[in-house]
Write a protein that holds these residues in place. Structure first.
Motif, mmCIF file in Angstrom:
data_model
loop_
_atom_site.group_PDB
_atom_site.id
_atom_site.type_symbol
_atom_site.label_atom_id
_atom_site.label_comp_id
_atom_site.label_asym_id
_atom_site.label_seq_id
_atom_site.Cartn_x
_atom_site.Cartn_y
_atom_site.Cartn_z
ATOM 1 N N LEU A 218 81.957 115.188 27.326
ATOM 2 C CA LEU A 218 82.311 113.782 27.529
ATOM 3 C C LEU A 218 81.391 112.923 26.671
ATOM 4 C CD1 LEU A 218 82.938 113.292 31.369
ATOM 5 C CD2 LEU A 218 84.592 112.977 29.537
ATOM 6 N N ALA A 219 81.992 111.947 25.981
ATOM 7 C CA ALA A 219 81.236 111.056 25.100
ATOM 8 C C ALA A 219 81.696 109.625 25.356
ATOM 9 C CB ALA A 219 81.466 111.433 23.637
ATOM 10 N N THR A 220 80.773 108.756 25.760
ATOM 11 C CA THR A 220 81.119 107.362 26.016
ATOM 12 C C THR A 220 80.125 106.451 25.296
ATOM 13 O OG1 THR A 220 79.893 107.443 28.126
ATOM 14 C CG2 THR A 220 82.269 107.827 28.218
ATOM 15 N N PRO A 221 80.535 105.212 24.974
ATOM 16 C CA PRO A 221 79.734 104.351 24.085
ATOM 17 C C PRO A 221 78.712 103.451 24.792
ATOM 18 C CG PRO A 221 81.888 103.376 24.406
ATOM 19 C CD PRO A 221 81.894 104.662 25.174
ATOM 20 N N HIS A 222 77.798 104.061 25.531
ATOM 21 C CA HIS A 222 76.707 103.326 26.195
ATOM 22 C C HIS A 222 77.266 102.258 27.132
ATOM 23 C CE1 HIS A 222 72.248 101.952 25.668
ATOM 24 N NE2 HIS A 222 72.640 101.885 26.927
ATOM 25 N N ILE A 223 78.136 102.697 28.036
ATOM 26 C CA ILE A 223 78.793 101.752 28.950
ATOM 27 C C ILE A 223 78.640 102.159 30.415
ATOM 28 C CG2 ILE A 223 80.474 100.739 27.359
ATOM 29 C CD1 ILE A 223 81.171 103.823 29.578
ATOM 30 N N ALA A 224 77.779 103.120 30.708
ATOM 31 C CA ALA A 224 77.648 103.563 32.096
ATOM 32 C C ALA A 224 77.322 102.398 33.022
ATOM 33 C CB ALA A 224 76.580 104.645 32.212
ATOM 34 N N GLY A 225 76.518 101.468 32.556
ATOM 35 C CA GLY A 225 76.121 100.329 33.380
ATOM 36 C C GLY A 225 76.985 99.101 33.195
ATOM 37 N N TYR A 226 78.183 99.271 32.637
ATOM 38 C CA TYR A 226 78.992 98.130 32.241
ATOM 39 C C TYR A 226 80.010 97.666 33.279
ATOM 40 C CZ TYR A 226 77.696 96.869 27.477
ATOM 41 O OH TYR A 226 77.058 96.365 26.380
ATOM 42 N N MET B 275 88.082 106.994 43.502
ATOM 43 C CA MET B 275 87.108 106.835 42.425
ATOM 44 C C MET B 275 87.796 106.685 41.075
ATOM 45 S SD MET B 275 84.394 109.743 43.658
ATOM 46 C CE MET B 275 83.581 109.797 42.081
ATOM 47 N N ARG B 276 88.779 107.527 40.815
ATOM 48 C CA ARG B 276 89.454 107.499 39.517
ATOM 49 C C ARG B 276 90.281 106.225 39.332
ATOM 50 N NH1 ARG B 276 90.348 113.382 38.574
ATOM 51 N NH2 ARG B 276 88.221 114.192 38.871
ATOM 52 N N CYS B 277 90.777 105.682 40.438
ATOM 53 C CA CYS B 277 91.492 104.404 40.332
ATOM 54 C C CYS B 277 90.559 103.293 39.867
ATOM 55 C CB CYS B 277 92.115 104.032 41.679
ATOM 56 S SG CYS B 277 93.599 104.963 42.110
ATOM 57 N N CYS B 278 89.296 103.385 40.291
ATOM 58 C CA CYS B 278 88.317 102.379 39.866
ATOM 59 C C CYS B 278 87.781 102.684 38.477
ATOM 60 C CB CYS B 278 87.156 102.340 40.861
ATOM 61 S SG CYS B 278 87.576 101.684 42.475
ATOM 62 N N TYR B 279 87.475 103.956 38.230
ATOM 63 C CA TYR B 279 86.902 104.300 36.939
ATOM 64 C C TYR B 279 87.118 105.771 36.625
ATOM 65 C CZ TYR B 279 83.755 105.128 33.087
ATOM 66 O OH TYR B 279 83.257 105.511 31.873
ATOM 67 N N ASP B 280 87.662 106.021 35.442
ATOM 68 C CA ASP B 280 87.829 107.380 34.925
ATOM 69 C C ASP B 280 87.187 107.423 33.544
ATOM 70 O OD1 ASP B 280 88.660 109.814 33.838
ATOM 71 O OD2 ASP B 280 90.603 109.748 34.845
ATOM 72 N N PRO B 281 86.051 108.119 33.392
ATOM 73 C CA PRO B 281 85.330 108.108 32.107
ATOM 74 C C PRO B 281 86.111 108.711 30.953
ATOM 75 C CG PRO B 281 84.355 109.708 33.625
ATOM 76 C CD PRO B 281 85.339 108.906 34.416
ATOM 77 N N ARG B 282 87.181 109.430 31.228
ATOM 78 C CA ARG B 282 87.959 110.027 30.144
ATOM 79 C C ARG B 282 88.624 108.978 29.267
ATOM 80 N NH1 ARG B 282 91.084 114.338 33.888
ATOM 81 N NH2 ARG B 282 91.272 112.397 35.074
ATOM 82 N N ARG B 283 88.864 107.805 29.813
ATOM 83 C CA ARG B 283 89.448 106.736 28.986
ATOM 84 C C ARG B 283 88.455 106.259 27.932
ATOM 85 N NH1 ARG B 283 91.649 103.234 34.027
ATOM 86 N NH2 ARG B 283 89.616 103.929 34.782
ATOM 87 N N ASP B 284 87.200 106.084 28.332
ATOM 88 C CA ASP B 284 86.170 105.680 27.376
ATOM 89 C C ASP B 284 85.891 106.789 26.372
ATOM 90 O OD1 ASP B 284 85.733 103.117 28.453
ATOM 91 O OD2 ASP B 284 84.445 103.952 30.018
ATOM 92 N N ASP B 285 85.945 108.025 26.842
ATOM 93 C CA ASP B 285 85.754 109.171 25.968
ATOM 94 C C ASP B 285 86.824 109.194 24.870
ATOM 95 O OD1 ASP B 285 84.694 112.189 25.651
ATOM 96 O OD2 ASP B 285 86.879 112.230 25.637
ATOM 97 N N ALA B 286 88.067 108.963 25.261
ATOM 98 C CA ALA B 286 89.158 108.998 24.281
ATOM 99 C C ALA B 286 89.002 107.899 23.232
ATOM 100 C CB ALA B 286 90.496 108.864 24.998
ATOM 101 N N GLU B 287 88.585 106.711 23.662
ATOM 102 C CA GLU B 287 88.389 105.597 22.725
ATOM 103 C C GLU B 287 87.305 105.926 21.704
ATOM 104 O OE1 GLU B 287 89.791 102.677 22.266
ATOM 105 O OE2 GLU B 287 91.013 102.305 24.035
ATOM 106 N N LEU B 288 86.195 106.464 22.171
ATOM 107 C CA LEU B 288 85.100 106.765 21.258
ATOM 108 C C LEU B 288 85.481 107.881 20.293
ATOM 109 C CD1 LEU B 288 82.208 106.195 20.382
ATOM 110 C CD2 LEU B 288 81.426 107.833 22.109
ATOM 111 N N ARG B 289 86.142 108.911 20.786
ATOM 112 C CA ARG B 289 86.514 110.032 19.912
ATOM 113 C C ARG B 289 87.474 109.600 18.809
ATOM 114 N NH1 ARG B 289 84.570 114.810 21.794
ATOM 115 N NH2 ARG B 289 83.991 114.793 24.015
#
Length: 381
Positions: free
Chosen positions: A249-257, A313-327
């Protein structure tokens, strides 16, 4: 009074509009010319605040709407009599929810019916690590806490780093420091990476430099490599596309966003500015939070306890969406990758925390209710 501020700090007008004139600039490209006439400077983590930026300016107060301060030369500010504040803990819950979301995906990947079977080593037990540990404990996880500076200064149930690294999941929440007895630069180096195996998950939401990325690339190319989820990277925004392609999983420094986390950061530096100026702090973040797009979910008695919690949890946030954007951005040339990394952060969609959603449970068990409460959801039974 002139307030120069990173354009990505939310609710600048709401909090600071009646204190002074606000001039918004790009935090990444902020220059000495931008701030020379400012009385107050408000930044985020992408701006280096040091002598090069502030020498000869009128700035007397600097606030960063972030929990980290490694981008600020605090010693130089002190030597010049410039007041400084940060926002410790402002996005702790947001990061904890990010990690929990990643954990739910990893448990699914491992085929675990009960995610709390995973042992979790929390490295760095400050505001963020502490909040995560409390949630994990309430959810029934076995948690091992590693924080050498705290262990040296206070009594507590802390373990050595090697013991934390033996857990199924290792999640990093340390500041980035390069000097001192407990320096964290390349804390996770080649030797420690070699101890992580294929049935382990490594998560980093702290700072990119805490992991030796060159050593990590080599480890991921070797046998029995661990699963890795990275939200932070060395050299942001010029991150390594090879590493992005290697990690799970790769996300663009948004864990706290989360919106709540960002707005709380604004509120905390607003309060500090008010104290500095001797003004009453009358505004609260809750005044400005809009109605969430998703406000209610309902589960009947036939819902599986873990499945219902994961769905919420996934309804609120699914990190795979951010992962797809970054990739997707990794196919671009280097200048465009840099620009896209910053754009993904600048234009980040509204993400609300679990507490913004009310969960209606019909005929649910006490265990299910406890799970939703531990995650931070509001309940209607």
């Amino acid at each position: 009074m002139l307030i120069v501020a990173d354009e990505n700090i939310p609710l600048l007008d709401s909090f600071f509009g009646d204190i002074g004139r606000i001039h918004r600039v790009s935090g990444r490209s902020m220059t000495a010319e931008d701030v020379c006439e400012a009385d107050i400077l408000l930044v985020r983590s992408v701006t280096r605040v040091n002598q090069a930026l502030l020498e000869g300016s009128r700035v007397k107060f600097v606030g960063t709407a972030t929990i980290g301060t490694d981008h600020v030369d605090e010693d130089w500010l002190l030597s010049r009599g410039i007041s400084f504040c940060a926002a410790p803990g402002c996005n702790a819950n947001s990061v904890a929810e990010y990690v929990l979301s990643v954990l739910s995906l990893y448990a699914e990947r491992r085929g675990l019916g009960d995610w709390s079977e995973l042992t979790v080593g929390v490295v760095g037990v400050g505001n963020v690590g502490g909040e995560l540990a409390r949630k994990l404990d309430r959810l029934g996880f076995a948690v091992k806490l590693c924080d050498p500076p705290r262990a040296a200064a206070e009594e507590g149930d802390f373990v050595e780093l090697e013991e934390a690294l033996a857990c199924d999941v290792v999640t990093l929440h340390t500041p980035l420091t390069s000097t001192g007895e407990h320096a964290t630069h390349h804390l996770i180096d080649e030797a420690r990476l070699s101890r992580l195996g294929r049935n382990q998950l490594l998560i980093n939401t702290s700072r990119g430099g805490v992991i030796d990325e060159s050593a990590l690339l080599n480890r991921l190319a070797g046998p029995d490599a661990p699963t890795v989820a990275l939200d932070v990277w060395r050299g942001e925004p010029a991150i390594n596309p090879d590493l992005v392609n290697r990690v799970w999983l790769a996300t663009p420094h948004i864990a706290g966003y989360s919106l709540e986390g960002k707005v709380q950061g604004s509120e905390m530096i607003y309060q500090s500015v008010c104290r500095y100026l001797g003004l009453p702090a009358r505004k609260k973040a809750g005044q400005f939070l809009p109605e969430p797009a998703l406000s209610k979910l309902a589960f009947t008695s036939s819902a599986d306890e873990v499945g219902a919690a994961v769905t919420a949890m996934r309804c609120c946030y699914d990190p795979r969406r951010d992962d797809a954007e970054l990739r997707r951005s990794m196919w671009q040339d280097e200048p465009h990758r840099r620009a896209t990394f910053d754009r993904l952060r600048r234009d980040y969609p509204v993400r609300r925390e679990f507490s913004s959603v009310k969960i209606q449970l019909k005929g649910s068990s006490r265990s299910s209710q406890d799970t939703f409460r531990a995650l931070g959801f509001k309940l209607k039974i």
